[in-house]
Design an enzyme around this catalytic site. Sequence first.
Site, short mmCIF file in Angstrom:
data_model
loop_
_atom_site.label_atom_id
_atom_site.label_comp_id
_atom_site.label_asym_id
_atom_site.label_seq_id
_atom_site.Cartn_x
_atom_site.Cartn_y
_atom_site.Cartn_z
N HIS A 1 51.79 9.15 48.67
CA HIS A 1 50.55 9.92 48.75
C HIS A 1 50.24 9.43 47.12
O HIS A 1 50.58 9.21 46.67
CB HIS A 1 49.82 10.90 49.31
CG HIS A 1 50.90 12.95 48.41
ND1 HIS A 1 50.56 12.58 47.19
CD2 HIS A 1 51.93 13.05 48.52
CE1 HIS A 1 51.47 13.84 46.92
NE2 HIS A 1 51.93 13.80 47.37
N CYS B 1 57.52 15.22 47.37
CA CYS B 1 56.65 13.62 48.20
C CYS B 1 56.99 12.87 46.71
O CYS B 1 57.86 12.87 45.88
CB CYS B 1 55.20 13.58 48.30
SG CYS B 1 55.58 14.51 49.83
#
Length: 187
Positions: free
Chosen positions: A140, A162
Amino acid sequence: MRWLLALFCFSVASVSQAAFTETIIRKPASTSSVPAPVQAAPTAEGQMIDKVLVLKSERRLQLISRGEPLKTYRISLGKQPKGAKEREGDKKTPEGLYWLDWRKVSDRYNLAMHISYPNISDAAKARRDGVSAGSMIMIHGTPIDEEYPEWYFHTLDWTEGCIAMRNADMREVWNLVKDGTLIEIRP
């Protein structure tokens, strides 16, 4: 008998991941009439992205076409970047072979592409350890925040597990990499 079959399948899956090696052969792109893979998107140069490679120790994400790196980006990882993700909440980024299986526009992190973590080996290990493997591991962008500008996030390992990129880089990856693309995350 079922447990024996399950053990055999798990062993094959574990060994196949451990023995995976990549050979990069550098050669000019072919202009043959071979159809492009369904999961890849053409780059501006006409190349097809068929794999995403993450090198955690180098904080790099590479877009691979036919074994050759085409683009490289700087990334940030989980707050505990050493080692593979073992359980939910350990703030580690997974290691292994996964798929980029879906995407969304994120209110918090702009664009986000989901990584198919946990795979069979991750889930089996978590079950053996009696913990939750976790989920929702994404590639992301970074938050748009007046107090902390984008460059601040770009220099840290700040995620919960992440892989984060600058928003401009994430837009480029979003446009070049299609759902169903293989992602390999190496230590």
